[in-house]
Write an enzyme that holds these catalytic residues in place. Sequence first.
Site, PDB file in Angstrom:
ATOM      1  N   TYR A   1      60.719   1.290  19.868  1.00  0.00           N
ATOM      2  CA  TYR A   1      61.027   2.357  18.908  1.00  0.00           C
ATOM      3  C   TYR A   1      62.459   2.282  18.393  1.00  0.00           C
ATOM      4  O   TYR A   1      63.146   3.287  18.280  1.00  0.00           O
ATOM      5  CB  TYR A   1      60.745   3.740  19.509  1.00  0.00           C
ATOM      6  CG  TYR A   1      59.390   3.892  20.142  1.00  0.00           C
ATOM      7  CD1 TYR A   1      58.273   3.236  19.621  1.00  0.00           C
ATOM      8  CD2 TYR A   1      59.211   4.700  21.245  1.00  0.00           C
ATOM      9  CE1 TYR A   1      57.017   3.379  20.201  1.00  0.00           C
ATOM     10  CE2 TYR A   1      57.965   4.861  21.836  1.00  0.00           C
ATOM     11  CZ  TYR A   1      56.869   4.192  21.315  1.00  0.00           C
ATOM     12  OH  TYR A   1      55.617   4.337  21.901  1.00  0.00           O
ATOM     13  N   HIS A   2      62.888   1.061  18.043  1.00  0.00           N
ATOM     14  CA  HIS A   2      64.235   0.853  17.521  1.00  0.00           C
ATOM     15  C   HIS A   2      64.212   0.144  16.167  1.00  0.00           C
ATOM     16  O   HIS A   2      64.948  -0.818  15.954  1.00  0.00           O
ATOM     17  CB  HIS A   2      65.077   0.038  18.507  1.00  0.00           C
ATOM     18  CG  HIS A   2      65.191   0.649  19.858  1.00  0.00           C
ATOM     19  ND1 HIS A   2      65.477  -0.096  20.991  1.00  0.00           N
ATOM     20  CD2 HIS A   2      65.070   1.940  20.279  1.00  0.00           C
ATOM     21  CE1 HIS A   2      65.513   0.708  22.039  1.00  0.00           C
ATOM     22  NE2 HIS A   2      65.262   1.942  21.630  1.00  0.00           N
ATOM     23  N   PRO A   3      63.400   0.590  15.207  1.00  0.00           N
ATOM     24  CA  PRO A   3      63.409  -0.065  13.893  1.00  0.00           C
ATOM     25  C   PRO A   3      64.763   0.135  13.219  1.00  0.00           C
ATOM     26  O   PRO A   3      65.399   1.178  13.354  1.00  0.00           O
ATOM     27  CB  PRO A   3      62.283   0.656  13.133  1.00  0.00           C
ATOM     28  CG  PRO A   3      62.196   1.999  13.779  1.00  0.00           C
ATOM     29  CD  PRO A   3      62.494   1.757  15.237  1.00  0.00           C
TER      30      PRO A   3
ATOM     31  N   ASP B   1      63.439  -4.843  15.223  1.00  0.00           N
ATOM     32  CA  ASP B   1      63.047  -3.872  16.238  1.00  0.00           C
ATOM     33  C   ASP B   1      63.117  -4.555  17.593  1.00  0.00           C
ATOM     34  O   ASP B   1      63.195  -5.779  17.689  1.00  0.00           O
ATOM     35  CB  ASP B   1      61.616  -3.370  15.958  1.00  0.00           C
ATOM     36  CG  ASP B   1      61.206  -2.189  16.831  1.00  0.00           C
ATOM     37  OD1 ASP B   1      62.097  -1.495  17.368  1.00  0.00           O
ATOM     38  OD2 ASP B   1      59.988  -1.942  16.965  1.00  0.00           O
ATOM     39  N   HIS B   2      63.092  -3.764  18.635  1.00  0.00           N
ATOM     40  CA  HIS B   2      62.987  -4.272  19.999  1.00  0.00           C
ATOM     41  C   HIS B   2      61.564  -4.081  20.509  1.00  0.00           C
ATOM     42  O   HIS B   2      60.943  -3.050  20.256  1.00  0.00           O
ATOM     43  CB  HIS B   2      63.941  -3.522  20.933  1.00  0.00           C
ATOM     44  CG  HIS B   2      65.380  -3.760  20.645  1.00  0.00           C
ATOM     45  ND1 HIS B   2      66.351  -2.790  20.769  1.00  0.00           N
ATOM     46  CD2 HIS B   2      66.032  -4.879  20.219  1.00  0.00           C
ATOM     47  CE1 HIS B   2      67.518  -3.293  20.447  1.00  0.00           C
ATOM     48  NE2 HIS B   2      67.360  -4.554  20.117  1.00  0.00           N
TER      49      HIS B   2
END
Length: 563
Positions: free
Chosen positions: A470-472, A296-297
């Site tokens: 919110y980049h899983p 994630d980020h």
Amino acid sequence: MTDNNYDYIIVGAGSAGCVLADRLTADGQHRVLLLEAGGSDNNLFIRMPTALSYPMNNKKFNWYFDSEPEPFLDNRSLHCPRGKVLGGSSSINGMVYVRGHACDFDEWETLGAKNWDFRHCLPYFRRSESWMDGESEYRGGDGPVVVNNGNNMTLNPLYQAFIDAGKDAGYPTTDDYNAEQQEGFGPMHMTVKNGERCSTSMAYLRGAMKRSNLRVITKAMSRKVIFEGKKAVGIEFQRGQQVSTARANKEVLLCAGSIGSPTLLQHSGVGPTAVLKDAGVPLFHELPGVGENLQDHLEVYFQFHCKQPITLNGKLDLISKGLIGTRWMLCKDGLGSSNHFESCAFIRSKAGLKWPDIQYHFLPAAMRYDGGAAIDGHGFQVHVGPNKPKSRGTVKITSSDPSEKPSIRFNYLQAEEDREDWRSCIRLTREIIAQPAMDPFRGDEIQPGIDIQSDEAIDQWVKENVESAYHPSCTCKMGAEDDPMAVVDSDCRVRGLQGLRIVDSSIMPSVTNGNLNAPTIMIAEKAADIILGRDPLPPADVTPWIDPEWEDRQRQNSPVRPG
């Protein structure tokens, strides 16, 4: 279609599932069922770009996942929103369009994803897109997803000031970070069409739903994949209290995302032996990589007071919101038609990095991403964070009940390299905002605050304030045959099983350098040709820009003013 037999069953009507539903039904030859756990996306606040915080904060549209207490963030639990609605996360996200750097996809191929290098992926980015300036060797001109520069930064001088500050600090500028040159400062792109959110539901699904060979069932939670021998033949799903099954004569296609797809596999008995045993699910097919490799980020809000009363903080009263909303309703333009991220940057944190590892979204306001906790007075902020983390997490079911949420642990900042990257990130950001271009606007630093200077102070502040971007992704990674942790092969087929593919962000071998909606759409476009047995689009003959002196320098010039 009233029976329960289909050629293809797609699980999840999100950024990938809507694409597949359209492409697989386009020629009328295949009967397709699309199952979505959420409901309709016909909602004013989903359609209005400036209202992005409303669907994100609504449990009607959001699965509302949270991580386990994160051991390297002082046991903070971070929110992990995922779309639960037609369009999936593309219906609740920030509408930012970032493909990723060309080297990200070349990296995929080195990690075992054959023919997923940039030259093979670019044609599918182009096929999916209608770029505001028309077709080029990098951009698409007639695809379903409409991409533009929003208001072209004309509504607020802070957008251009941020770009100019990057130039002052010695970084390059780029007119189009989704084309030849990602690295640098420039305008940011958004998925907005005629003033409205351009989700994959709007871009792909609405037209496809008019076809007689597509059936869409909403509020249908998929419980498990049904197998006969080692072949996937259907899906068991639940609507309300009723449990039903549907049969796929050709293939089952999982598009439930980086949380949903590994969870559904595990509930089907496919995954790591120990995880299934602990959850009380009988092992059907051991695949140790299912739910592993989670990436994630992270980002922080770097905030400053603004010396001029020109920020969106002055538009948060009810009268201003009413005027913005009324104009948008009548004309579909103005502030209501923007996500307000209209300038950005991608930079390298140090010499020796071939492509950028830090991303900036600039916002002419000082408030939380979800619309809360706005400061008094005027301010601006950059959302910033390193984009190539080394830390890895897991997604695990903890019960045999498919309605129970999984355990999600990212292990954020576990790797020392990630903590070092954050120190660079904080210091480089301060230096950028300190440049002369920001002098007319820059007030006091709100956060982190000028007292946060040492490595130890930065480490602690980041642990206390960092949030997910919110980049899983990457939980069912694509990889080579000899990679024991690979879940799917280069044709998206689940290893060791027949009739089952995964097509979503979970199959990324490594997270890309940017937001994930655009590459997820690309994955589905490319997978559609693979599933249908069509010849792939010819690889692009392009040479993306890379700083020719990347091995020896972090930026092109010395900053105008030392940080």
